[in-house]
Design an enzyme around this catalytic site. Structure first.
Site, PDB file in Angstrom:
ATOM      1  N   HIS A 163     -29.738  47.244  24.691  1.00 34.87           N
ATOM      2  CA  HIS A 163     -29.813  45.861  25.164  1.00 34.87           C
ATOM      3  C   HIS A 163     -30.533  44.952  24.182  1.00 34.87           C
ATOM      4  O   HIS A 163     -30.877  43.826  24.524  1.00 34.87           O
ATOM      5  CB  HIS A 163     -30.505  45.805  26.532  1.00 34.87           C
ATOM      6  CG  HIS A 163     -29.801  46.619  27.572  1.00 34.87           C
ATOM      7  ND1 HIS A 163     -30.131  47.932  27.821  1.00 34.87           N
ATOM      8  CD2 HIS A 163     -28.783  46.318  28.413  1.00 34.87           C
ATOM      9  CE1 HIS A 163     -29.350  48.406  28.785  1.00 34.87           C
ATOM     10  NE2 HIS A 163     -28.525  47.451  29.160  1.00 34.87           N
ATOM     11  N   GLY A 164     -30.804  45.460  22.980  1.00 27.89           N
ATOM     12  CA  GLY A 164     -31.334  44.606  21.922  1.00 27.89           C
ATOM     13  C   GLY A 164     -32.804  44.281  22.020  1.00 27.89           C
ATOM     14  O   GLY A 164     -33.200  43.135  21.774  1.00 27.89           O
TER      15      GLY A 164
END
Length: 261
Positions: free
Chosen positions: A226-227
Site C-alpha cells: 500500500h506504499g
C-alpha cells in the site's frame, strides 16, 4: 352405654414371641357380652414388667415382651470433657467449646485456602508455555556477521525481525529529523539503545505486510502493498501506515552479542 345394646367391637388377641416366657393369658370378649368397656379412640400401651400390651378399636390386641438386658454403649471417650457432667449448665462451658469450634473451623479454612491456591497454581502452570516454546522466545544474534550499512532479516516468534547496522551518515540524518514533523512523533534516540544498531519488527503497521529493507523514498523500509515508506529509524514518513515499526525487547549482554526477547 345401653344395657341391651348389641356388641359392635370384636377383639383379637395376638402374642408376638421373642424368646421370653409369656406372662398371662389375655381374655377374649364374648359376642354375648352385655356390658362393653368404653371405646378408647387412642392406642394405649400398658407396661407389665417385661411385657407391653397394646389395644385399640382399629388395631389388634397385642402383647409384646420387652428386653431389659440391652446395654447402651459408653461414648464418654468421644465426648468433650466439658460435657461429661450432666449437672453442669451448657452456658458455663460455652467459651471453651466455642474456642475448640473456632480452632477446627480455622484449620479447615486454612487447609481449603491452601488447596485452592495449589489448584490454581497447577492450572496456571499447565496453561503456560512449555520449555521448547520458551526456548524460541529469545534469539541470540552475533553482530559481527552483519556488515555496516546492511539490514538482515531473522525469524523471531513467527515474525520477521530486522537488524540494521547503520552508518554514521544514516545516524546523523535520522537524529536531525524533528519529531514534530512526524506522524508518529518519536526521536531517533528513543528508538535505539546503541545508535549504530536498529532493531525493529518487520511488520507494517497498516495491514501487517512485510516491508522491503533498504528501499523507499527515505532509504529505510518500503511496503509495496500500500506504499508505506519508513526511514532508517523505522519511523513512518509517507503512506497509509499510522504508526512506526514496533521495537521489541532486546539487550546487549556483551560486546558483539544481541539477545531479542
Amino acid at each position: 352405654m345401653l344395657k341391651n345394646a348389641t356388641p359392635f367391637i370384636k377383639s383379637v388377641t395376638q402374642v408376638v414371641p421373642n424368646g421370653l416366657k409369656t406372662t398371662t393369658k389375655c381374655a377374649i370378649i364374648s359376642k354375648k357380652a352385655k356390658n362393653l368397656a368404653p371405646v378408647n379412640l387412642f392406642v394405649p400401651q400398658i407396661n407389665l414388667g417385661k411385657s407391653a400390651v397394646s389395644s385399640g378399636p382399629a388395631v389388634s390386641f397385642q402383647v409384646r415382651l420387652a428386653h431389659t438386658d440391652i446395654t447402651v454403649p459408653d461414648f464418654s471417650n468421644y465426648r468433650r470433657k466439658e460435657t461429661l457432667n450432666p449437672n453442669q449448665k451448657s452456658a458455663e462451658t460455652l467459651d471453651a467449646r466455642q474456642s475448640y469450634t473456632y480452632l477446627i473451623a480455622g484449620a479447615g479454612a486454612l487447609g481449603a485456602t491452601y488447596s485452592a491456591k495449589s489448584l490454581v497454581t497447577y492450572l496456571l502452570s499447565s496453561m503456560s508455555a512449555s520449555k521448547d516454546v520458551l526456548a524460541l522466545a529469545k534469539i541470540e544474534i552475533k553482530l559481527s556477521e552483519i556488515p555496516e550499512g546492511k539490514s538482515v532479516t531473522f525469524k523471531w516468534r513467527g515474525k520477521p525481525l530486522f537488524i540494521r547496522h547503520r552508518t554514521a551518515e544514516e545516524i546523523a540524518a535520522e537524529q536531525a529529523v524533528a519529531p514534530s514533523t512526524l506522524r508518529d512523533p518519536q526521536h531517533d534516540n528513543d528508538r535505539v539503545k546503541r545508535p549504530e544498531w536498529l532493531v525493529v519488527l518487520g511488520v507494517c503497521t497498516h495491514l501487517g505486510c512485510v516491508p522491503i529493507a533498504n528501499a523507499g523514498d527515505f532509504g529505510g523500509y518500503y511496503c509495496p502493498c500500500h506504499g508505506s515508506h519508513y526511514d532508517a529509524s523505522g519511523r513512518i514518513r509517507k503512506g497509509p501506515a499510522p504508526l512506526n515499526l514496533e521495537i521489541p525487547e532486546y539487550e546487549f549482554p556483551e560486546e558483539g552479542l544481541l539477545i531479542v526477547g
